[in-house]
Design a protein around this motif. Sequence first.
Motif, mmCIF file in Angstrom:
data_model
loop_
_atom_site.group_PDB
_atom_site.id
_atom_site.type_symbol
_atom_site.label_atom_id
_atom_site.label_comp_id
_atom_site.label_asym_id
_atom_site.label_seq_id
_atom_site.Cartn_x
_atom_site.Cartn_y
_atom_site.Cartn_z
ATOM 1 N N UNK A 212 0.845 -1.204 0.000
ATOM 2 C CA UNK A 212 0.000 0.000 0.000
ATOM 3 C C UNK A 212 0.878 1.250 0.000
ATOM 4 N N UNK A 213 0.496 2.216 -0.822
ATOM 5 C CA UNK A 213 1.291 3.442 -0.938
ATOM 6 C C UNK A 213 1.231 4.247 0.355
ATOM 7 N N UNK A 214 2.340 4.906 0.665
ATOM 8 C CA UNK A 214 2.407 5.754 1.855
ATOM 9 C C UNK A 214 1.556 7.000 1.651
ATOM 10 N N UNK A 215 0.705 7.285 2.617
ATOM 11 C CA UNK A 215 -0.163 8.456 2.558
ATOM 12 C C UNK A 215 0.378 9.554 3.462
ATOM 13 N N UNK A 216 0.394 10.777 2.952
ATOM 14 C CA UNK A 216 0.823 11.931 3.730
ATOM 15 C C UNK A 216 -0.235 13.025 3.627
ATOM 16 N N UNK A 217 -0.155 13.967 4.538
ATOM 17 C CA UNK A 217 -1.071 15.100 4.511
ATOM 18 C C UNK A 217 -0.253 16.384 4.609
ATOM 19 N N UNK A 218 -0.597 17.344 3.753
ATOM 20 C CA UNK A 218 0.093 18.629 3.735
ATOM 21 C C UNK A 218 -0.926 19.744 3.957
ATOM 22 N N UNK A 219 -0.430 20.847 4.464
ATOM 23 C CA UNK A 219 -1.260 22.034 4.605
ATOM 24 C C UNK A 219 -0.629 23.149 3.775
ATOM 25 N N UNK A 220 -1.463 23.795 2.969
ATOM 26 C CA UNK A 220 -1.017 24.989 2.253
ATOM 27 C C UNK A 220 -1.641 26.197 2.966
ATOM 28 N N UNK A 221 -0.807 27.151 3.325
ATOM 29 C CA UNK A 221 -1.310 28.347 3.994
ATOM 30 C C UNK A 221 -2.037 29.209 2.968
ATOM 31 N N UNK A 222 -3.332 29.386 3.170
ATOM 32 C CA UNK A 222 -4.147 30.154 2.232
ATOM 33 C C UNK A 222 -4.461 31.562 2.732
ATOM 34 N N UNK A 223 -4.391 31.747 4.057
ATOM 35 C CA UNK A 223 -4.826 33.023 4.619
ATOM 36 C C UNK A 223 -4.203 33.179 6.002
ATOM 37 N N UNK A 224 -4.207 34.390 6.516
ATOM 38 C CA UNK A 224 -3.789 34.656 7.889
ATOM 39 C C UNK A 224 -4.903 35.480 8.520
ATOM 40 N N UNK A 225 -5.887 34.785 9.089
ATOM 41 C CA UNK A 225 -7.098 35.454 9.567
ATOM 42 C C UNK A 225 -6.883 36.229 10.864
ATOM 43 N N UNK A 226 -5.778 35.933 11.566
ATOM 44 C CA UNK A 226 -5.481 36.616 12.819
ATOM 45 C C UNK A 226 -4.286 37.535 12.609
ATOM 46 N N UNK A 227 -4.425 38.810 12.920
ATOM 47 C CA UNK A 227 -3.321 39.751 12.774
ATOM 48 C C UNK A 227 -2.145 39.321 13.640
ATOM 49 N N UNK A 228 -0.973 39.274 13.028
ATOM 50 C CA UNK A 228 0.235 38.938 13.769
ATOM 51 C C UNK A 228 0.508 37.453 13.880
ATOM 52 N N UNK A 229 -0.358 36.602 13.321
ATOM 53 C CA UNK A 229 -0.099 35.169 13.391
ATOM 54 C C UNK A 229 1.216 34.876 12.675
ATOM 55 N N UNK A 230 1.979 33.946 13.187
ATOM 56 C CA UNK A 230 3.360 33.817 12.721
ATOM 57 C C UNK A 230 3.541 33.092 11.406
ATOM 58 N N UNK A 231 2.437 32.754 10.716
ATOM 59 C CA UNK A 231 2.572 32.233 9.359
ATOM 60 C C UNK A 231 2.033 33.224 8.332
ATOM 61 N N UNK A 232 1.900 34.498 8.731
ATOM 62 C CA UNK A 232 1.362 35.486 7.801
ATOM 63 C C UNK A 232 2.292 35.737 6.610
ATOM 64 N N UNK A 233 3.587 35.390 6.762
ATOM 65 C CA UNK A 233 4.512 35.538 5.634
ATOM 66 C C UNK A 233 4.758 34.210 4.929
ATOM 67 N N UNK A 234 3.895 33.212 5.200
ATOM 68 C CA UNK A 234 4.051 31.886 4.593
ATOM 69 C C UNK A 234 2.907 31.574 3.627
ATOM 70 N N UNK A 235 2.156 32.580 3.225
ATOM 71 C CA UNK A 235 1.008 32.364 2.342
ATOM 72 C C UNK A 235 1.462 31.661 1.062
ATOM 73 N N UNK A 236 0.775 30.558 0.727
ATOM 74 C CA UNK A 236 1.088 29.807 -0.482
ATOM 75 C C UNK A 236 2.038 28.652 -0.262
ATOM 76 N N UNK A 237 2.766 28.646 0.847
ATOM 77 C CA UNK A 237 3.733 27.578 1.104
ATOM 78 C C UNK A 237 3.037 26.338 1.661
ATOM 79 N N UNK A 238 3.665 25.170 1.455
ATOM 80 C CA UNK A 238 3.112 23.929 1.976
ATOM 81 C C UNK A 238 4.022 23.367 3.063
ATOM 82 N N UNK A 239 3.402 22.656 4.016
ATOM 83 C CA UNK A 239 4.136 22.023 5.101
ATOM 84 C C UNK A 239 3.483 20.677 5.392
#
Length: 325
Positions: A1-28
Amino acid sequence: MAETKKYVRVKNASVDGVWYEDKIGQIFEVVHENSIALLTKYIAVLREDAEIIVTEKRPAKVGERVLITVAAPIGKQAYETGDIFVAESLYDPFTKDIRVLGMPDFIDYNEYEVIVNNEVKNEEADEMKIDLNAMEYDELIAHGEDVMRAIRLRAYGEGYRQGKFDAEMDTSHGQAPIVSAQARRDEIVEQAKADVEDLFKRDIGYRHDFIVNSEKRTVVALRKSFGEGYVREKGIAKAAPDDCFNVHIGKAIALRRALGLAVPDEYLNAPQPTEFRVGDVVQYSKRCATVVAGRPNGFGETKLTTANGLAARIIDDSREEVIGE
């Protein structure tokens, strides 16, 4: 069976000052999740700000979408980690490389994973009704930990910014600093150099060549048979856009991937350099300079800020041409 992974792409920074506000578009890659946030090695992202991408590590079939997880474009190709393509054909059944729509050359198997599902937000989580009274004690404790994580994340918007820690402790109360970010990075670079030499000695019967592209910030390790000179295995390392490129760390990562070995976490998450060293390449806005005699060549500043206030950063601390390195 193939290995399954899950990634998150930052689409928005809904909270002012959240520390991924400069990571929009990146995946982790997601390492843990709860009903409120998705946790990665680097950042925690609120579900409302995330696109979730589920992948399998296997050869892509024609028409399937693939996610670029370790971008290493060749020739005139231009793509980045996080880009999505549609598989056009299997370029090489043996290497599992593919051709994709919109790219003139093949995509290496080490660069992509097949997308099996993705969604902008988790609808089930949005509709979830939490009944605390119905929870067992252990469930309640676990849920409380999830809530506390979310509270800490929300607190960034109220002025508490955790972000990336300054590696040196505040000495205002007489506390001695632990190990500075620069000192720790120096240790990791030396560890990487020793690691490569050790792997050479252990992998008897094979030749090991490296292809280094400092401009694209990539290192490719080729494991070849001594007799025929055929490439048996290949490993690729590529520095993230915000990371400082170091060829020694890159060689250790690429060689380990070529040999099918695990990559130590310290190589992937090495602290960024904080001190100029002779031979470092420093970027001032759109200008680059090499540090000579303790300062960037052509500049008088020796700190990571220019005279006019523009931020400067070290983009390459390989220092291969410096005597003694």
